[in-house]
Motif scaffolding. Structure first.
Motif, PDB file in Angstrom:
ATOM      1  N   ASP A 165      -7.004  42.528  10.108  1.00 44.35           N
ATOM      2  CA  ASP A 165      -6.622  43.889   9.722  1.00 44.35           C
ATOM      3  C   ASP A 165      -7.630  44.930  10.173  1.00 44.35           C
ATOM      4  O   ASP A 165      -7.289  46.095  10.327  1.00 44.35           O
ATOM      5  N   TRP A 166      -8.866  44.526  10.378  1.00 45.39           N
ATOM      6  CA  TRP A 166      -9.868  45.474  10.852  1.00 45.39           C
ATOM      7  C   TRP A 166      -9.601  45.866  12.307  1.00 45.39           C
ATOM      8  O   TRP A 166     -10.023  46.903  12.767  1.00 45.39           O
ATOM      9  N   LEU A 167      -8.854  45.016  13.039  1.00 45.35           N
ATOM     10  CA  LEU A 167      -8.574  45.263  14.448  1.00 45.35           C
ATOM     11  C   LEU A 167      -7.225  45.945  14.650  1.00 45.35           C
ATOM     12  O   LEU A 167      -7.092  46.850  15.458  1.00 45.35           O
ATOM     13  N   LEU A 168      -6.230  45.514  13.881  1.00 42.34           N
ATOM     14  CA  LEU A 168      -4.869  45.997  14.059  1.00 42.34           C
ATOM     15  C   LEU A 168      -4.136  45.897  12.729  1.00 42.34           C
ATOM     16  O   LEU A 168      -4.149  44.842  12.093  1.00 42.34           O
ATOM     17  N   ALA A 169      -3.531  46.975  12.309  1.00 50.28           N
ATOM     18  CA  ALA A 169      -2.760  46.934  11.071  1.00 50.28           C
ATOM     19  C   ALA A 169      -1.562  46.006  11.276  1.00 50.28           C
ATOM     20  O   ALA A 169      -0.782  46.195  12.210  1.00 50.28           O
ATOM     21  N   ARG A 170      -1.445  44.988  10.429  1.00 48.96           N
ATOM     22  CA  ARG A 170      -0.397  43.993  10.560  1.00 48.96           C
ATOM     23  C   ARG A 170       0.993  44.624  10.555  1.00 48.96           C
ATOM     24  O   ARG A 170       1.855  44.256  11.335  1.00 48.96           O
ATOM     25  N   GLU A 171       1.209  45.593   9.672  1.00 52.52           N
ATOM     26  CA  GLU A 171       2.528  46.226   9.567  1.00 52.52           C
ATOM     27  C   GLU A 171       2.913  46.935  10.859  1.00 52.52           C
ATOM     28  O   GLU A 171       4.069  46.961  11.247  1.00 52.52           O
ATOM     29  N   VAL A 172       1.931  47.535  11.527  1.00 55.96           N
ATOM     30  CA  VAL A 172       2.208  48.235  12.786  1.00 55.96           C
ATOM     31  C   VAL A 172       2.638  47.229  13.850  1.00 55.96           C
ATOM     32  O   VAL A 172       3.604  47.453  14.573  1.00 55.96           O
ATOM     33  N   ALA A 173       1.939  46.110  13.942  1.00 56.48           N
ATOM     34  CA  ALA A 173       2.284  45.084  14.929  1.00 56.48           C
ATOM     35  C   ALA A 173       3.658  44.492  14.640  1.00 56.48           C
ATOM     36  O   ALA A 173       4.467  44.303  15.551  1.00 56.48           O
ATOM     37  N   VAL A 174       3.934  44.208  13.372  1.00 51.76           N
ATOM     38  CA  VAL A 174       5.231  43.638  12.998  1.00 51.76           C
ATOM     39  C   VAL A 174       6.350  44.623  13.314  1.00 51.76           C
ATOM     40  O   VAL A 174       7.381  44.255  13.891  1.00 51.76           O
ATOM     41  N   ARG A 175       6.170  45.862  12.983  1.00 51.57           N
ATOM     42  CA  ARG A 175       7.186  46.884  13.252  1.00 51.57           C
ATOM     43  C   ARG A 175       7.411  47.030  14.757  1.00 51.57           C
ATOM     44  O   ARG A 175       8.541  47.172  15.228  1.00 51.57           O
ATOM     45  N   TYR A 176       6.345  47.006  15.533  1.00 54.44           N
ATOM     46  CA  TYR A 176       6.433  47.122  16.992  1.00 54.44           C
ATOM     47  C   TYR A 176       7.256  45.973  17.578  1.00 54.44           C
ATOM     48  O   TYR A 176       8.180  46.197  18.365  1.00 54.44           O
ATOM     49  N   LEU A 177       6.960  44.753  17.172  1.00 55.13           N
ATOM     50  CA  LEU A 177       7.675  43.595  17.718  1.00 55.13           C
ATOM     51  C   LEU A 177       9.106  43.518  17.205  1.00 55.13           C
ATOM     52  O   LEU A 177      10.005  43.096  17.946  1.00 55.13           O
TER      53      LEU A 177
END
Length: 182
Positions: A165-177
């Protein structure tokens, strides 16, 4: 009224069977996705696992659809028919096979569509390809070696093991994919 209903069902038998086949494929894809899909969250296995889920059941459904079709015996008889007065016409075989293949493709197409719309399989397969520099705190990404970054990104599908989470917000990655999948 019973006779009229029976005649209507008999005249539209293929449409009803296609509808029943699609509903069954939709239900099975939803049940499998809801109960049994667990991403391994390992960089080398995510793509293979997801590809297996996305491609193996539709292949089995397609082969079952061909095997269960009532026209298989007619196709085999036409193919091995002894020469007679009528010349052998490959267009007849093509027409029969295309008709069978169209009907057999209903369940696999619905399986793939539902699986992609759900997005879990796609998320598992492509989580290591998320562009960290575009979606997250990109200044932290260049300092990580590629294997470590891949290991962190492979854990994005499961919130209980995602430690990046310090590198990439999980929700943002999930929403993107999910957006790409749909």
């Amino acid at each position: 009224k019973f006779r009229m209903t029976f005649q209507f069902l008999q005249s539209n038998q293929e449409s009803f069977m296609n509808g029943i086949c699609s509903i069954m494929a939709l239900a099975s894809a939803q049940m499998y996705s809801a109960f049994d899909f667990n991403c391994p969250c390992l960089p080398g296995y995510n793509v293979a696992y997801s590809a297996g889920i996305l491609l193996a059941p539709p292949l089995v459904l397609f082969l079952l659809g061909l095997a269960m079709n009532s026209n298989v015996s007619m196709l085999a008889e036409e193919w091995k028919r002894p020469p007679g007065r009528r010349a052998e016409d490959p267009a007849v075989l093509r027409c029969m096979f295309c008709s069978m293949a169209q009907r057999a493709l209903i369940a696999p197409v619905i399986w793939v569509a539902v699986t992609l719309l759900d997005g879990k399989c796609f998320l598992c397969a492509l989580c290591t390809a998320v562009p960290v520099t575009m979606l997250g705190k990109g200044s932290l990404a260049p300092g990580l070696p590629r294997p470590e970054l891949t290991r962190l990104l492979a854990r994005v599908p499961r919130p209980e093991v995602c430690d990046g989470d310090w590198l990439l917000a999980r929700e943002v990655a999930v929403r993107y994919l999910h957006c790409i999948s749909q």
